[in-house]
Write an enzyme that holds these catalytic residues in place. Sequence first.
Site, mmCIF file in Angstrom:
data_model
loop_
_atom_site.group_PDB
_atom_site.id
_atom_site.type_symbol
_atom_site.label_atom_id
_atom_site.label_comp_id
_atom_site.label_asym_id
_atom_site.label_seq_id
_atom_site.Cartn_x
_atom_site.Cartn_y
_atom_site.Cartn_z
ATOM 1 N N LYS A 34 0.851 -1.201 0.000
ATOM 2 C CA LYS A 34 0.000 0.000 0.000
ATOM 3 C C LYS A 34 0.882 1.245 0.000
ATOM 4 O O LYS A 34 2.092 1.160 0.230
ATOM 5 C CB LYS A 34 -0.928 -0.025 1.207
ATOM 6 C CG LYS A 34 -0.227 -0.174 2.525
ATOM 7 C CD LYS A 34 -1.218 -0.403 3.648
ATOM 8 C CE LYS A 34 -0.483 -0.581 4.952
ATOM 9 N NZ LYS A 34 -1.281 -0.261 6.094
ATOM 10 N N TYR A 252 18.490 28.748 9.721
ATOM 11 C CA TYR A 252 17.319 29.442 10.265
ATOM 12 C C TYR A 252 17.256 29.295 11.785
ATOM 13 O O TYR A 252 17.450 28.199 12.322
ATOM 14 C CB TYR A 252 16.033 28.845 9.699
ATOM 15 C CG TYR A 252 15.738 29.220 8.268
ATOM 16 C CD1 TYR A 252 15.530 30.549 7.905
ATOM 17 C CD2 TYR A 252 15.641 28.229 7.297
ATOM 18 C CE1 TYR A 252 15.233 30.880 6.586
ATOM 19 C CE2 TYR A 252 15.343 28.561 5.981
ATOM 20 C CZ TYR A 252 15.144 29.893 5.631
ATOM 21 O OH TYR A 252 14.848 30.217 4.338
HETATM 22 C C1 LIG Z 1 -3.719 -4.917 7.847
HETATM 23 C C2 LIG Z 1 -2.242 -4.801 7.664
HETATM 24 N N1 LIG Z 1 -1.517 -5.906 7.477
HETATM 25 C C3 LIG Z 1 -0.175 -5.865 7.314
HETATM 26 C C4 LIG Z 1 0.509 -4.655 7.340
HETATM 27 C C5 LIG Z 1 2.009 -4.647 7.202
HETATM 28 O O1 LIG Z 1 2.587 -4.174 8.398
HETATM 29 P P1 LIG Z 1 4.166 -3.991 8.549
HETATM 30 O O2 LIG Z 1 4.562 -2.979 7.540
HETATM 31 O O3 LIG Z 1 4.346 -3.510 9.936
HETATM 32 O O4 LIG Z 1 4.750 -5.336 8.274
HETATM 33 C C6 LIG Z 1 -0.209 -3.480 7.534
HETATM 34 C C7 LIG Z 1 0.491 -2.194 7.590
HETATM 35 O O5 LIG Z 1 0.231 -1.323 8.345
HETATM 36 C C8 LIG Z 1 -1.622 -3.552 7.702
HETATM 37 O O6 LIG Z 1 -2.359 -2.447 7.890
#
Ligand SMILES: Cc1ncc(COP(=O)(O)O)c(C=O)c1O
Length: 359
Positions: A34, A252
């Site tokens: 994602k 700054y």
């Molecule tokens: C439902 C879900 N599964 C898996 C993951 C993967 O998590 P991570 O990046 O901590 O391995 C996420 C990420 O936030 C998630 O929201």
Amino acid sequence: MSRVRATVDAAALRHNLARVRACAPGCRVVAAIKADAYGHGAFHVVTALADADAFAVATVDEALQLRWAGVSKPLIVLSAIRGVADLTACAEHGLQPVLHDATQLAALAAHGGQGLEVWIKLDTGMNRLGFPAEEAGALHRRLAALPAVRLAGWMTHLACADDPDDPATMTQVRRFHAALGDLPGERSIANSAGILAWPDSHADNVRPGIMLYGASPLLGRDGPSLDLRPAMTLTAPLVARKSVAAGEAIGYGATWRAPEDMPVGLVAIGYGDGYPRHAPSGTPVLVHGKRVPLVGRVSMDLITVDLRDCPEAEVGDEATLWGEGLPVDEVAAAAGTIAYELFCRLTNRVEFVYIDSER
Ligand SMILES: Cc1ncc(COP(=O)(O)O)c(C=O)c1O
């Protein structure tokens, strides 16, 4: 010469996927990609991780972009399923939605479920998305009343797995299994932290995200100490060098003053590229393999580094902000954030270069 560059190495991604398989043997691997693969470029990451069993995105839009780019592997949509239109898109494009509340079940009934394979998310203690775990049996009965729908499986998400001493994780794991009993469907619990620290959370499908990119999901650890390789190395050129006199202030707000006559370098990266503005003086930067601390405030296009330990640095040299030689976890800790955020906030001013160091 490009200014800020993120070099993403397919070989590192493959290495990290192999680490997932070694830690969770026999499990199907659903790679979390994602947010444009945590800022790494989803299409390139999917291509590098061709051996993953499935991929997980957050939204239907993210999934559709991959389908349109020719990705044919199973795509799981973790959240943001809203209404019948999203379910129709899922059915048409073979996306597996994760359902987590009653309004989505109502939409599923309205849709009819033809061509849909769904995951059900249970809340086992994180109190974020998910049906109360105790409702699993009733949920299964409701799905059984929609014979067109195929149940892919059940998932839950761990809240505290980053701390290997926190008992909350095993409480969640037990609650999940107890609620499901012998109901049909695959099980999925573990994120990266679960994969590395909690074997009891592995179940049928693991869902690694951050460890695939080479950063640590565990408190107080960095990626290399877990045998993870940085998928992304972020670099920027040194564009100026100067000497400052003892007592002179840098940048700054004059938040840092030279303790002695000393050389400093200006590196062409700033918060306009996604480098964290709140990174304090002392945050490590790498030049010629040496740590040169950030001094003064981060500005939009520039940071200043202390070159006392690297007097040989010259204009045109490359500085590494994180990646090979400098774990992103170290920079994140210095800046009071997490690697996830550093990756995701890079802006479109950064040039992405995709390599495969083993081919
Ligand atoms: C439902 C879900 N599964 C898996 C993951 C993967 O998590 P991570 O990046 O901590 O391995 C996420 C990420 O936030 C998630 O929201």
